[in-house]
Motif scaffolding. Sequence first.
Motif, PDB file in Angstrom:
ATOM      1  N   ASP A  80       0.852  -1.187   0.000  1.00 19.77           N
ATOM      2  CA  ASP A  80       0.000   0.000   0.000  1.00 19.77           C
ATOM      3  C   ASP A  80       0.886   1.234   0.000  1.00 19.77           C
ATOM      4  N   ALA A  81       0.750   2.063  -1.021  1.00 21.63           N
ATOM      5  CA  ALA A  81       1.603   3.249  -1.147  1.00 21.63           C
ATOM      6  C   ALA A  81       1.339   4.263  -0.044  1.00 21.63           C
ATOM      7  N   LYS A  82       0.160   4.202   0.588  1.00 23.88           N
ATOM      8  CA  LYS A  82      -0.165   5.166   1.635  1.00 23.88           C
ATOM      9  C   LYS A  82       0.242   4.700   3.018  1.00 23.88           C
ATOM     10  N   ALA A  83       0.644   3.439   3.163  1.00 22.97           N
ATOM     11  CA  ALA A  83       1.087   2.932   4.466  1.00 22.97           C
ATOM     12  C   ALA A  83       2.445   3.547   4.770  1.00 22.97           C
ATOM     13  N   CYS A  84       2.478   4.421   5.752  1.00 19.39           N
ATOM     14  CA  CYS A  84       3.724   5.125   6.033  1.00 19.39           C
ATOM     15  C   CYS A  84       4.308   4.691   7.374  1.00 19.39           C
ATOM     16  N   ALA A  85       5.588   4.974   7.521  1.00 18.00           N
ATOM     17  CA  ALA A  85       6.296   4.631   8.752  1.00 18.00           C
ATOM     18  C   ALA A  85       6.064   5.746   9.756  1.00 18.00           C
ATOM     19  N   PHE A  86       5.288   5.481  10.790  1.00 15.58           N
ATOM     20  CA  PHE A  86       5.070   6.528  11.784  1.00 15.58           C
ATOM     21  C   PHE A  86       5.994   6.370  12.970  1.00 15.58           C
TER      22      PHE A  86
END
Length: 113
Positions: A80-86
């Motif tokens: 998923d391109a929107k899954a970001c590392a928070f």
Amino acid sequence: MTTIKSKFFLLLFLAAVAYLAWVCVSPFPRPAALVGLSHQAIAAQLGRTDAEAHDKFVRWRRDRGPGSWTLDTDAPDTGDAKACAFRLRLSLWTPLGYVPVYTNEWNDLSCGA
């Protein structure tokens, strides 16, 4: 003869300082620049993960002599391109009992918002 000994010890001291600097300086980019990026974008910068990957985090590892640097991210490798590392955690580990010498964590609470 004293001059040769003092130059030798000075050279030895400088070599030891350079070696410690090489071990203690992280081989990874600043995590503050990576936080909020997708797992794919981080993997593009760091390459494939060469350490264990778990359900909850992904780890990159770089060995530096007696120390080992790890960069952990909680970004799932879902594609998923929107899954970001928070959350990113950078750690320096010793070979003695695998104890962390340095750990720092970066968070981006706006990620996914």
